[in-house]
Design a protein around this motif. Structure first.
Motif, PDB file in Angstrom:
ATOM      1  N   ALA A  36       0.827  -1.208   0.000  1.00  0.00           N
ATOM      2  CA  ALA A  36       0.000   0.000   0.000  1.00  0.00           C
ATOM      3  C   ALA A  36       0.864   1.262   0.000  1.00  0.00           C
ATOM      4  O   ALA A  36       0.564   2.235  -0.699  1.00  0.00           O
ATOM      5  CB  ALA A  36      -0.937  -0.002   1.205  1.00  0.00           C
ATOM      6  N   ILE A  37       1.943   1.258   0.755  1.00  0.00           N
ATOM      7  CA  ILE A  37       2.840   2.419   0.787  1.00  0.00           C
ATOM      8  C   ILE A  37       3.505   2.605  -0.572  1.00  0.00           C
ATOM      9  O   ILE A  37       3.623   3.736  -1.067  1.00  0.00           O
ATOM     10  CB  ILE A  37       3.878   2.251   1.918  1.00  0.00           C
ATOM     11  N   ALA A  38       3.925   1.509  -1.212  1.00  0.00           N
ATOM     12  CA  ALA A  38       4.558   1.600  -2.536  1.00  0.00           C
ATOM     13  C   ALA A  38       3.581   2.163  -3.567  1.00  0.00           C
ATOM     14  O   ALA A  38       3.946   3.019  -4.386  1.00  0.00           O
ATOM     15  CB  ALA A  38       5.069   0.224  -2.966  1.00  0.00           C
ATOM     16  N   VAL A  39       2.335   1.718  -3.538  1.00  0.00           N
ATOM     17  CA  VAL A  39       1.327   2.225  -4.474  1.00  0.00           C
ATOM     18  C   VAL A  39       1.061   3.707  -4.219  1.00  0.00           C
ATOM     19  O   VAL A  39       0.933   4.497  -5.168  1.00  0.00           O
ATOM     20  CB  VAL A  39       0.029   1.394  -4.372  1.00  0.00           C
ATOM     21  N   LEU A  40       1.006   4.101  -2.976  1.00  0.00           N
ATOM     22  CA  LEU A  40       0.799   5.515  -2.641  1.00  0.00           C
ATOM     23  C   LEU A  40       1.947   6.371  -3.155  1.00  0.00           C
ATOM     24  O   LEU A  40       1.717   7.447  -3.727  1.00  0.00           O
ATOM     25  CB  LEU A  40       0.643   5.690  -1.121  1.00  0.00           C
ATOM     26  N   VAL A  41       3.180   5.913  -2.989  1.00  0.00           N
ATOM     27  CA  VAL A  41       4.336   6.660  -3.468  1.00  0.00           C
ATOM     28  C   VAL A  41       4.296   6.790  -4.993  1.00  0.00           C
ATOM     29  O   VAL A  41       4.525   7.872  -5.544  1.00  0.00           O
ATOM     30  CB  VAL A  41       5.646   5.997  -2.988  1.00  0.00           C
ATOM     31  N   LEU A  42       3.975   5.696  -5.683  1.00  0.00           N
ATOM     32  CA  LEU A  42       3.880   5.761  -7.143  1.00  0.00           C
ATOM     33  C   LEU A  42       2.770   6.713  -7.590  1.00  0.00           C
ATOM     34  O   LEU A  42       2.929   7.460  -8.555  1.00  0.00           O
ATOM     35  CB  LEU A  42       3.641   4.365  -7.718  1.00  0.00           C
ATOM     36  N   TRP A  43       1.652   6.698  -6.886  1.00  0.00           N
ATOM     37  CA  TRP A  43       0.554   7.601  -7.228  1.00  0.00           C
ATOM     38  C   TRP A  43       0.970   9.060  -7.022  1.00  0.00           C
ATOM     39  O   TRP A  43       0.684   9.917  -7.856  1.00  0.00           O
ATOM     40  CB  TRP A  43      -0.670   7.271  -6.380  1.00  0.00           C
ATOM     41  N   LEU A  44       1.655   9.332  -5.914  1.00  0.00           N
ATOM     42  CA  LEU A  44       2.105  10.699  -5.656  1.00  0.00           C
ATOM     43  C   LEU A  44       3.132  11.152  -6.689  1.00  0.00           C
ATOM     44  O   LEU A  44       3.099  12.312  -7.132  1.00  0.00           O
ATOM     45  CB  LEU A  44       2.694  10.803  -4.241  1.00  0.00           C
ATOM     46  N   VAL A  48       2.587  14.364  -9.165  1.00  0.00           N
ATOM     47  CA  VAL A  48       3.510  15.496  -9.214  1.00  0.00           C
ATOM     48  C   VAL A  48       4.145  15.623 -10.595  1.00  0.00           C
ATOM     49  O   VAL A  48       4.276  16.723 -11.128  1.00  0.00           O
ATOM     50  CB  VAL A  48       4.597  15.343  -8.121  1.00  0.00           C
ATOM     51  N   ALA A  49       4.528  14.521 -11.204  1.00  0.00           N
ATOM     52  CA  ALA A  49       5.242  14.533 -12.483  1.00  0.00           C
ATOM     53  C   ALA A  49       4.254  14.362 -13.631  1.00  0.00           C
ATOM     54  O   ALA A  49       4.320  13.405 -14.386  1.00  0.00           O
ATOM     55  CB  ALA A  49       6.285  13.430 -12.492  1.00  0.00           C
ATOM     56  N   ARG A  50       3.340  15.291 -13.786  1.00  0.00           N
ATOM     57  CA  ARG A  50       2.359  15.223 -14.875  1.00  0.00           C
ATOM     58  C   ARG A  50       3.006  15.607 -16.199  1.00  0.00           C
ATOM     59  O   ARG A  50       3.889  16.463 -16.230  1.00  0.00           O
ATOM     60  CB  ARG A  50       1.211  16.186 -14.615  1.00  0.00           C
ATOM     61  N   PRO A  51       2.540  15.025 -17.275  1.00  0.00           N
ATOM     62  CA  PRO A  51       3.067  15.455 -18.575  1.00  0.00           C
ATOM     63  C   PRO A  51       2.597  16.871 -18.904  1.00  0.00           C
ATOM     64  O   PRO A  51       1.467  17.259 -18.609  1.00  0.00           O
ATOM     65  CB  PRO A  51       2.484  14.438 -19.563  1.00  0.00           C
ATOM     66  N   LYS A  52       3.474  17.635 -19.518  1.00  0.00           N
ATOM     67  CA  LYS A  52       3.141  19.021 -19.883  1.00  0.00           C
ATOM     68  C   LYS A  52       2.202  19.035 -21.089  1.00  0.00           C
ATOM     69  O   LYS A  52       2.296  18.202 -21.976  1.00  0.00           O
ATOM     70  CB  LYS A  52       4.415  19.789 -20.249  1.00  0.00           C
ATOM     71  N   GLY A  53       1.285  19.965 -21.101  1.00  0.00           N
ATOM     72  CA  GLY A  53       0.386  20.133 -22.233  1.00  0.00           C
ATOM     73  C   GLY A  53      -0.739  19.119 -22.294  1.00  0.00           C
ATOM     74  O   GLY A  53      -1.411  18.984 -23.297  1.00  0.00           O
ATOM     75  N   SER A  54      -0.987  18.399 -21.224  1.00  0.00           N
ATOM     76  CA  SER A  54      -2.102  17.446 -21.235  1.00  0.00           C
ATOM     77  C   SER A  54      -3.225  17.989 -20.365  1.00  0.00           C
ATOM     78  O   SER A  54      -3.157  19.093 -19.851  1.00  0.00           O
ATOM     79  CB  SER A  54      -1.640  16.073 -20.728  1.00  0.00           C
ATOM     80  N   SER A  55      -4.248  17.195 -20.212  1.00  0.00           N
ATOM     81  CA  SER A  55      -5.409  17.649 -19.445  1.00  0.00           C
ATOM     82  C   SER A  55      -5.137  17.680 -17.945  1.00  0.00           C
ATOM     83  O   SER A  55      -6.010  18.036 -17.176  1.00  0.00           O
ATOM     84  CB  SER A  55      -6.598  16.732 -19.735  1.00  0.00           C
ATOM     85  N   GLY A  56      -3.947  17.304 -17.531  1.00  0.00           N
ATOM     86  CA  GLY A  56      -3.621  17.321 -16.105  1.00  0.00           C
ATOM     87  C   GLY A  56      -3.728  15.967 -15.454  1.00  0.00           C
ATOM     88  O   GLY A  56      -3.360  15.810 -14.318  1.00  0.00           O
ATOM     89  N   ARG A  57      -4.246  14.998 -16.183  1.00  0.00           N
ATOM     90  CA  ARG A  57      -4.362  13.658 -15.614  1.00  0.00           C
ATOM     91  C   ARG A  57      -3.293  12.765 -16.226  1.00  0.00           C
ATOM     92  O   ARG A  57      -3.104  12.756 -17.432  1.00  0.00           O
ATOM     93  CB  ARG A  57      -5.729  13.047 -15.899  1.00  0.00           C
ATOM     94  N   TRP A  58      -2.592  12.018 -15.424  1.00  0.00           N
ATOM     95  CA  TRP A  58      -1.577  11.112 -15.939  1.00  0.00           C
ATOM     96  C   TRP A  58      -2.118   9.701 -16.116  1.00  0.00           C
ATOM     97  O   TRP A  58      -1.473   8.845 -16.670  1.00  0.00           O
ATOM     98  CB  TRP A  58      -0.350  11.077 -15.022  1.00  0.00           C
TER      99      TRP A  58
END
Length: 61
Positions: A36-44, A48-58
């Motif tokens: 659960a901690i590993a999944v939370l870290v990957l989600w965070l 934070v590292a969203r692709p530029k120029g997209s709708s904001g969702r990764w």
């Protein structure tokens, strides 16, 4: 009649079985916490590292 030795061994075996079950459950729960901690870290990181120029969702759902 049951032998006296068998009568004294049954409670001991039941206690040992209970200890094994509880130890196994504790180990499994600890592993699930780490997953659960590993999944939370990957989600965070993905948040934070969203692709530029997209709708904001990764993610795509």
């Amino acid at each position: 009649m049951m032998p006296r030795r068998l009568i004294t061994m049954v409670p001991l075996l039941l206690v040992l079985l209970l200890v094994l079950v509880l130890a196994g459950a504790g180990f499994a729960i600890k592993i699930l916490w780490w997953v659960a901690i590993a999944v939370l870290v990957l989600w965070l990181i993905g948040f934070v590292a969203r692709p530029k120029g997209s709708s904001g969702r990764w993610y795509r759902w």
